[in-house]
Design an enzyme around this catalytic site. Structure first.
Site, PDB file in Angstrom:
ATOM      1  N   ARG A 133      73.593  41.907 -19.287  1.00 28.96           N
ATOM      2  CA  ARG A 133      74.065  41.807 -20.535  1.00 28.96           C
ATOM      3  C   ARG A 133      74.514  42.597 -21.389  1.00 28.96           C
ATOM      4  O   ARG A 133      74.986  42.391 -22.825  1.00 28.96           O
ATOM      5  CB  ARG A 133      73.242  39.946 -20.923  1.00 28.96           C
ATOM      6  CG  ARG A 133      73.777  39.702 -22.424  1.00 28.96           C
ATOM      7  CD  ARG A 133      73.245  38.910 -22.381  1.00 28.96           C
ATOM      8  NE  ARG A 133      71.275  38.485 -22.849  1.00 28.96           N
ATOM      9  CZ  ARG A 133      71.385  38.151 -23.029  1.00 28.96           C
ATOM     10  NH1 ARG A 133      71.245  36.536 -23.572  1.00 28.96           N
ATOM     11  NH2 ARG A 133      70.198  38.132 -22.884  1.00 28.96           N
ATOM     12  N   GLU A 189      75.740  27.621 -31.894  1.00 26.24           N
ATOM     13  CA  GLU A 189      74.519  27.952 -31.301  1.00 26.24           C
ATOM     14  C   GLU A 189      73.907  26.978 -32.065  1.00 26.24           C
ATOM     15  O   GLU A 189      74.175  26.137 -33.212  1.00 26.24           O
ATOM     16  CB  GLU A 189      73.883  29.034 -31.464  1.00 26.24           C
ATOM     17  CG  GLU A 189      75.079  30.301 -30.710  1.00 26.24           C
ATOM     18  CD  GLU A 189      74.116  30.724 -30.039  1.00 26.24           C
ATOM     19  OE1 GLU A 189      73.123  30.458 -29.444  1.00 26.24           O
ATOM     20  OE2 GLU A 189      74.736  31.641 -29.312  1.00 26.24           O
ATOM     21  N   LYS A 215      74.382  40.633 -27.775  1.00 30.56           N
ATOM     22  CA  LYS A 215      73.318  40.739 -28.460  1.00 30.56           C
ATOM     23  C   LYS A 215      73.335  41.558 -28.916  1.00 30.56           C
ATOM     24  O   LYS A 215      72.568  42.738 -29.380  1.00 30.56           O
ATOM     25  CB  LYS A 215      72.586  40.331 -27.759  1.00 30.56           C
ATOM     26  CG  LYS A 215      71.065  39.413 -27.669  1.00 30.56           C
ATOM     27  CD  LYS A 215      69.920  39.544 -26.827  1.00 30.56           C
ATOM     28  CE  LYS A 215      68.979  38.164 -27.194  1.00 30.56           C
ATOM     29  NZ  LYS A 215      69.105  36.934 -27.482  1.00 30.56           N
TER      30      LYS A 215
END
Ligand SMILES: *Cc1c(COP(=O)(O)O)cnc(C)c1O
Length: 337
Positions: free
Chosen positions: A80, A218, A182
Protein backbone atom coordinates in the site's frame (compact mmCIF):
# COMPACT_ATOMS: atom_id res chain seq x y z
CA UNK A 1 12.14 -3.08 31.84
CA UNK A 2 11.07 0.46 30.99
CA UNK A 3 8.75 2.23 33.39
CA UNK A 4 5.48 2.53 31.50
CA UNK A 5 1.94 1.89 32.77
CA UNK A 6 0.96 -0.23 29.79
CA UNK A 7 -2.75 -0.43 30.71
CA UNK A 8 -3.02 3.35 30.83
CA UNK A 9 -1.53 4.12 27.43
CA UNK A 10 -3.55 6.16 24.96
CA UNK A 11 -2.63 6.96 21.39
CA UNK A 12 0.12 9.50 22.06
CA UNK A 13 3.67 10.19 20.90
CA UNK A 14 6.36 8.70 23.10
CA UNK A 15 10.00 8.94 22.15
CA UNK A 16 11.51 5.47 21.85
CA UNK A 17 15.30 5.01 21.53
CA UNK A 18 15.69 4.06 17.84
CA UNK A 19 14.25 4.82 14.43
CA UNK A 20 15.29 3.72 10.93
CA UNK A 21 16.17 6.21 8.23
CA UNK A 22 17.27 5.88 4.62
CA UNK A 23 17.88 8.55 1.95
CA UNK A 24 17.10 8.20 -1.75
CA UNK A 25 19.54 10.08 -3.96
CA UNK A 26 20.67 9.73 -7.55
CA UNK A 27 18.06 7.11 -8.28
CA UNK A 28 18.71 4.73 -5.41
CA UNK A 29 18.24 4.03 -1.71
CA UNK A 30 21.33 4.24 0.45
CA UNK A 31 21.74 1.67 3.22
CA UNK A 32 19.30 2.52 5.99
CA UNK A 33 20.56 3.01 9.53
CA UNK A 34 19.11 3.12 13.03
CA UNK A 35 19.50 6.46 14.75
CA UNK A 36 18.70 7.90 18.18
CA UNK A 37 17.94 11.32 16.68
CA UNK A 38 14.16 11.88 16.60
CA UNK A 39 14.46 15.04 14.49
CA UNK A 40 15.19 15.46 10.79
CA UNK A 41 16.75 18.44 9.05
CA UNK A 42 15.52 19.05 5.51
CA UNK A 43 15.80 21.74 2.86
CA UNK A 44 13.28 24.58 3.20
CA UNK A 45 12.05 23.91 -0.34
CA UNK A 46 11.19 20.26 0.33
CA UNK A 47 8.05 19.20 -1.54
CA UNK A 48 6.66 17.44 1.55
CA UNK A 49 6.42 20.83 3.28
CA UNK A 50 4.77 22.81 0.48
CA UNK A 51 3.03 20.41 -1.86
CA UNK A 52 2.20 17.48 0.37
CA UNK A 53 4.46 15.04 -1.46
CA UNK A 54 4.47 12.38 1.21
CA UNK A 55 2.75 9.20 2.28
CA UNK A 56 2.78 7.02 5.37
CA UNK A 57 1.73 3.72 6.89
CA UNK A 58 0.62 2.44 10.28
CA UNK A 59 1.07 -1.08 11.61
CA UNK A 60 1.61 -2.74 14.96
CA UNK A 61 3.89 -5.25 16.66
CA UNK A 62 2.11 -7.64 19.04
CA UNK A 63 3.75 -9.40 22.02
CA UNK A 64 2.70 -13.03 22.14
CA UNK A 65 2.15 -15.08 25.28
CA UNK A 66 5.47 -16.89 24.68
CA UNK A 67 7.30 -13.54 24.54
CA UNK A 68 7.89 -13.58 20.77
CA UNK A 69 6.69 -10.65 18.67
CA UNK A 70 4.24 -10.76 15.73
CA UNK A 71 3.67 -8.37 12.87
CA UNK A 72 0.28 -8.47 11.16
CA UNK A 73 0.44 -8.52 7.33
CA UNK A 74 3.34 -6.04 6.99
CA UNK A 75 3.73 -7.06 3.33
CA UNK A 76 0.30 -5.49 2.73
CA UNK A 77 1.49 -2.24 4.31
CA UNK A 78 4.54 -2.30 2.02
CA UNK A 79 2.32 -2.81 -1.03
CA UNK A 80 0.00 0.00 0.00
CA UNK A 81 2.88 2.40 0.73
CA UNK A 82 4.06 1.80 -2.82
CA UNK A 83 0.60 2.43 -4.26
CA UNK A 84 0.48 5.72 -2.35
CA UNK A 85 4.04 6.50 -3.48
CA UNK A 86 3.14 5.89 -7.13
CA UNK A 87 0.15 8.26 -6.82
CA UNK A 88 2.46 10.90 -5.30
CA UNK A 89 5.25 10.39 -7.89
CA UNK A 90 7.69 9.05 -5.31
CA UNK A 91 10.16 6.17 -5.66
CA UNK A 92 9.26 2.65 -4.61
CA UNK A 93 10.42 1.26 -1.28
CA UNK A 94 11.09 -2.42 -1.99
CA UNK A 95 8.91 -4.70 0.17
CA UNK A 96 11.99 -6.44 1.59
CA UNK A 97 13.51 -3.11 2.60
CA UNK A 98 10.22 -2.05 4.20
CA UNK A 99 9.83 -5.24 6.25
CA UNK A 100 13.51 -5.26 7.20
CA UNK A 101 13.25 -1.65 8.43
CA UNK A 102 10.14 -2.46 10.49
CA UNK A 103 11.81 -5.52 12.04
CA UNK A 104 14.98 -3.58 12.85
CA UNK A 105 12.97 -0.89 14.62
CA UNK A 106 10.96 -3.42 16.63
CA UNK A 107 14.11 -5.28 17.70
CA UNK A 108 16.00 -2.12 18.59
CA UNK A 109 13.08 -0.93 20.76
CA UNK A 110 12.10 -4.35 22.09
CA UNK A 111 11.70 -3.13 25.66
CA UNK A 112 8.90 -0.89 24.43
CA UNK A 113 6.83 -3.72 22.98
CA UNK A 114 4.08 -3.97 25.62
CA UNK A 115 3.71 -7.25 27.53
CA UNK A 116 1.09 -9.80 26.41
CA UNK A 117 -2.23 -9.34 28.14
CA UNK A 118 -2.05 -5.57 28.62
CA UNK A 119 -3.95 -4.92 25.37
CA UNK A 120 -1.24 -2.44 24.37
CA UNK A 121 0.92 -2.79 21.25
CA UNK A 122 3.91 -1.16 19.59
CA UNK A 123 2.65 1.17 16.85
CA UNK A 124 4.98 1.60 13.88
CA UNK A 125 4.88 4.64 11.63
CA UNK A 126 6.73 4.24 8.31
CA UNK A 127 6.74 7.36 6.14
CA UNK A 128 8.14 8.54 2.83
CA UNK A 129 8.72 12.24 2.11
CA UNK A 130 9.99 14.34 -0.79
CA UNK A 131 12.97 16.49 0.26
CA UNK A 132 15.73 18.62 -1.21
CA UNK A 133 16.08 22.02 -2.90
CA UNK A 134 12.96 22.82 -4.92
CA UNK A 135 10.31 25.46 -5.53
CA UNK A 136 8.51 24.34 -8.71
CA UNK A 137 5.55 21.98 -8.69
CA UNK A 138 7.52 18.91 -9.62
CA UNK A 139 8.52 15.74 -7.77
CA UNK A 140 11.37 16.19 -5.27
CA UNK A 141 14.97 15.44 -6.22
CA UNK A 142 15.49 13.35 -3.07
CA UNK A 143 13.46 11.29 -0.60
CA UNK A 144 13.58 10.07 2.98
CA UNK A 145 12.06 6.79 4.15
CA UNK A 146 11.89 6.39 7.90
CA UNK A 147 10.17 4.17 10.47
CA UNK A 148 9.62 5.15 14.10
CA UNK A 149 7.57 3.53 16.82
CA UNK A 150 5.90 3.93 20.19
CA UNK A 151 3.77 1.84 22.54
CA UNK A 152 0.06 2.64 22.26
CA UNK A 153 -3.26 1.75 23.87
CA UNK A 154 -6.72 2.26 22.38
CA UNK A 155 -7.18 4.84 19.61
CA UNK A 156 -10.82 5.50 20.43
CA UNK A 157 -11.15 5.88 24.19
CA UNK A 158 -13.08 3.01 25.68
CA UNK A 159 -11.83 0.40 23.21
CA UNK A 160 -14.68 -2.07 22.71
CA UNK A 161 -17.26 0.26 24.31
CA UNK A 162 -19.60 1.58 21.60
CA UNK A 163 -19.39 5.30 20.86
CA UNK A 164 -21.21 7.84 18.73
CA UNK A 165 -20.16 9.38 15.42
CA UNK A 166 -21.46 12.36 13.47
CA UNK A 167 -21.92 12.75 9.71
CA UNK A 168 -19.67 15.55 8.41
CA UNK A 169 -20.61 18.15 5.83
CA UNK A 170 -17.01 18.16 4.69
CA UNK A 171 -15.21 15.70 2.41
CA UNK A 172 -11.78 14.26 3.13
CA UNK A 173 -11.06 13.51 -0.54
CA UNK A 174 -12.51 14.03 -4.03
CA UNK A 175 -14.17 11.17 -5.98
CA UNK A 176 -11.05 10.47 -8.07
CA UNK A 177 -8.59 12.39 -5.90
CA UNK A 178 -6.23 10.90 -3.34
CA UNK A 179 -8.72 9.20 -1.01
CA UNK A 180 -7.29 5.75 -1.72
CA UNK A 181 -3.72 6.88 -0.96
CA UNK A 182 -2.49 7.14 2.63
CA UNK A 183 -1.28 10.71 2.34
CA UNK A 184 -1.04 13.69 4.64
CA UNK A 185 -3.26 15.87 2.47
CA UNK A 186 -6.34 13.78 3.26
CA UNK A 187 -5.53 14.15 6.93
CA UNK A 188 -4.96 17.90 6.74
CA UNK A 189 -8.43 18.08 5.17
CA UNK A 190 -9.84 16.04 8.07
CA UNK A 191 -8.50 18.12 10.97
CA UNK A 192 -11.30 20.71 10.97
CA UNK A 193 -14.21 18.24 10.58
CA UNK A 194 -12.55 16.05 13.23
CA UNK A 195 -12.31 18.99 15.62
CA UNK A 196 -15.95 19.90 15.05
CA UNK A 197 -16.98 16.30 15.80
CA UNK A 198 -14.86 16.18 18.98
CA UNK A 199 -16.20 19.55 20.14
CA UNK A 200 -19.69 18.02 19.95
CA UNK A 201 -18.48 15.01 22.00
CA UNK A 202 -18.53 12.55 19.12
CA UNK A 203 -15.69 10.03 18.73
CA UNK A 204 -15.08 11.22 15.17
CA UNK A 205 -16.91 12.14 12.00
CA UNK A 206 -18.34 10.02 9.22
CA UNK A 207 -17.47 11.03 5.68
CA UNK A 208 -19.98 10.51 2.91
CA UNK A 209 -19.26 9.77 -0.73
CA UNK A 210 -18.03 13.11 -2.05
CA UNK A 211 -20.09 13.02 -5.27
CA UNK A 212 -23.62 12.58 -3.88
CA UNK A 213 -23.37 12.73 -0.07
CA UNK A 214 -25.84 9.86 0.25
CA UNK A 215 -23.54 6.95 1.17
CA UNK A 216 -21.15 6.31 4.06
CA UNK A 217 -17.47 6.10 3.06
CA UNK A 218 -15.10 6.45 6.01
CA UNK A 219 -15.31 6.76 9.79
CA UNK A 220 -12.63 9.32 10.60
CA UNK A 221 -9.39 7.47 9.92
CA UNK A 222 -11.00 4.05 9.87
CA UNK A 223 -13.21 2.06 7.48
CA UNK A 224 -16.91 1.41 8.12
CA UNK A 225 -18.56 -2.00 8.32
CA UNK A 226 -22.09 -3.08 9.09
CA UNK A 227 -23.74 -6.43 9.87
CA UNK A 228 -27.22 -6.74 8.40
CA UNK A 229 -30.15 -8.45 10.13
CA UNK A 230 -29.73 -11.32 7.66
CA UNK A 231 -26.02 -11.79 8.42
CA UNK A 232 -24.29 -9.95 5.63
CA UNK A 233 -21.01 -8.18 6.42
CA UNK A 234 -20.97 -5.05 4.26
CA UNK A 235 -18.28 -2.39 3.84
CA UNK A 236 -18.45 0.56 1.45
CA UNK A 237 -16.93 0.29 -2.01
CA UNK A 238 -15.56 3.49 -3.52
CA UNK A 239 -12.41 4.79 -5.23
CA UNK A 240 -12.05 7.49 -2.56
CA UNK A 241 -11.87 5.12 0.44
CA UNK A 242 -8.54 4.14 1.94
CA UNK A 243 -8.24 0.37 1.36
CA UNK A 244 -7.91 -0.82 4.97
CA UNK A 245 -5.94 -4.00 5.56
CA UNK A 246 -8.05 -4.61 8.68
CA UNK A 247 -11.19 -4.29 6.54
CA UNK A 248 -9.98 -6.86 4.00
CA UNK A 249 -8.97 -9.16 6.86
CA UNK A 250 -12.45 -8.87 8.38
CA UNK A 251 -14.13 -9.51 5.02
CA UNK A 252 -12.13 -12.74 4.83
CA UNK A 253 -12.78 -13.82 8.44
CA UNK A 254 -16.49 -12.96 8.28
CA UNK A 255 -16.92 -15.15 5.21
CA UNK A 256 -14.48 -17.99 5.85
CA UNK A 257 -14.72 -18.43 9.60
CA UNK A 258 -18.18 -17.20 10.54
CA UNK A 259 -20.16 -18.02 7.42
CA UNK A 260 -21.42 -14.47 6.87
CA UNK A 261 -21.91 -13.24 3.34
CA UNK A 262 -19.12 -10.67 3.09
CA UNK A 263 -19.24 -8.00 0.44
CA UNK A 264 -18.24 -4.48 -0.53
CA UNK A 265 -21.18 -2.38 -1.61
CA UNK A 266 -23.14 0.81 -1.04
CA UNK A 267 -23.99 1.84 2.51
CA UNK A 268 -26.79 4.34 1.96
CA UNK A 269 -27.59 6.73 4.78
CA UNK A 270 -31.30 6.15 4.20
CA UNK A 271 -30.87 2.38 4.59
CA UNK A 272 -29.13 2.19 7.97
CA UNK A 273 -32.12 0.27 9.36
CA UNK A 274 -30.94 -2.85 7.60
CA UNK A 275 -27.91 -3.06 9.90
CA UNK A 276 -28.09 -4.83 13.24
CA UNK A 277 -24.54 -3.80 14.14
CA UNK A 278 -21.96 -1.36 12.83
CA UNK A 279 -18.34 -0.55 13.54
CA UNK A 280 -15.17 1.21 12.48
CA UNK A 281 -12.03 -0.79 11.71
CA UNK A 282 -8.36 -0.07 11.17
CA UNK A 283 -4.96 -0.84 12.64
CA UNK A 284 -5.18 1.95 15.21
CA UNK A 285 -8.93 1.63 15.84
CA UNK A 286 -8.85 -2.21 15.73
CA UNK A 287 -12.65 -2.63 15.82
CA UNK A 288 -14.59 0.22 17.40
CA UNK A 289 -18.30 -0.53 17.70
CA UNK A 290 -20.56 2.32 16.56
CA UNK A 291 -23.36 3.00 19.01
CA UNK A 292 -25.13 5.58 16.93
CA UNK A 293 -24.74 8.00 14.04
CA UNK A 294 -25.92 11.61 14.21
CA UNK A 295 -26.98 12.93 10.80
CA UNK A 296 -28.37 16.44 11.05
CA UNK A 297 -31.37 16.12 13.38
CA UNK A 298 -31.53 12.33 13.08
CA UNK A 299 -29.82 10.00 15.50
CA UNK A 300 -29.67 6.38 14.36
CA UNK A 301 -28.84 3.73 16.97
CA UNK A 302 -27.48 0.36 15.84
CA UNK A 303 -27.17 -2.57 18.27
CA UNK A 304 -27.04 -0.71 21.56
CA UNK A 305 -25.62 2.49 22.99
CA UNK A 306 -23.77 0.59 25.71
CA UNK A 307 -23.09 -2.94 24.49
CA UNK A 308 -21.12 -4.44 21.63
CA UNK A 309 -23.12 -6.62 19.25
CA UNK A 310 -22.37 -10.36 19.18
CA UNK A 311 -21.00 -10.50 15.62
CA UNK A 312 -18.77 -7.46 16.16
CA UNK A 313 -17.46 -9.09 19.35
CA UNK A 314 -16.77 -12.40 17.57
CA UNK A 315 -14.89 -10.63 14.78
CA UNK A 316 -12.91 -8.58 17.30
CA UNK A 317 -11.87 -11.67 19.29
CA UNK A 318 -10.86 -13.53 16.15
CA UNK A 319 -8.84 -10.64 14.70
CA UNK A 320 -7.09 -9.73 17.93
CA UNK A 321 -6.48 -13.42 18.70
CA UNK A 322 -4.76 -13.85 15.33
CA UNK A 323 -2.65 -10.72 15.89
CA UNK A 324 -1.47 -11.82 19.35
CA UNK A 325 -1.01 -15.43 18.27
CA UNK A 326 -3.72 -17.09 20.39
CA UNK A 327 -5.93 -17.91 17.37
CA UNK A 328 -4.59 -19.69 14.30
CA UNK A 329 -3.84 -17.21 11.50
CA UNK A 330 -4.71 -17.70 7.85
CA UNK A 331 -1.56 -18.57 5.96
CA UNK A 332 0.86 -15.67 5.47
CA UNK A 333 -0.88 -13.20 7.79
CA UNK A 334 1.58 -13.28 10.68
CA UNK A 335 5.29 -12.48 10.45
CA UNK A 336 7.57 -13.19 13.41
CA UNK A 337 10.08 -10.48 14.23
C1 LIG B 1 -4.88 3.82 7.55
C2 LIG B 1 -6.31 4.15 7.32
C3 LIG B 1 -7.33 3.23 7.56
C4 LIG B 1 -7.10 1.87 8.16
O1 LIG B 1 -6.30 1.01 7.38
P1 LIG B 1 -5.63 -0.25 8.04
O2 LIG B 1 -4.81 -0.84 6.96
O3 LIG B 1 -6.73 -1.16 8.45
O4 LIG B 1 -4.84 0.22 9.19
C5 LIG B 1 -8.64 3.61 7.25
N1 LIG B 1 -8.93 4.83 6.77
C6 LIG B 1 -7.96 5.75 6.55
C7 LIG B 1 -8.33 7.09 6.04
C8 LIG B 1 -6.62 5.44 6.82
O5 LIG B 1 -5.67 6.36 6.61
Amino acid sequence: MVNIKWEELGFDYIKTPFRYISHWKNGQWENGVLTEDNTITINEGSTCLHYGQECFEGLKAYRREDGQINLFRPDENAKRLNKSAARMQMPEVPTEMFIDAVKQVVKANEEYVPPFGTGATLYLRPYLIGVGPNIGIVPAPEYIFSVFCMPVGPYFKGGLTPSNFVVSEYDRAAPYGTGAAKVGGNYAASLLPGQIAHDRSFSDCIYLDPATHTKIEEVGSANFFGITHDNQFITPKSPSILPSITKYSLLYLAQERFGLEALEGDVRLDELDKFAEAGACGTAAIIAPIAGIQNGEDFHVFYSETETGPVTKKLYDELVGIQFGTVEAPEGWVFEV
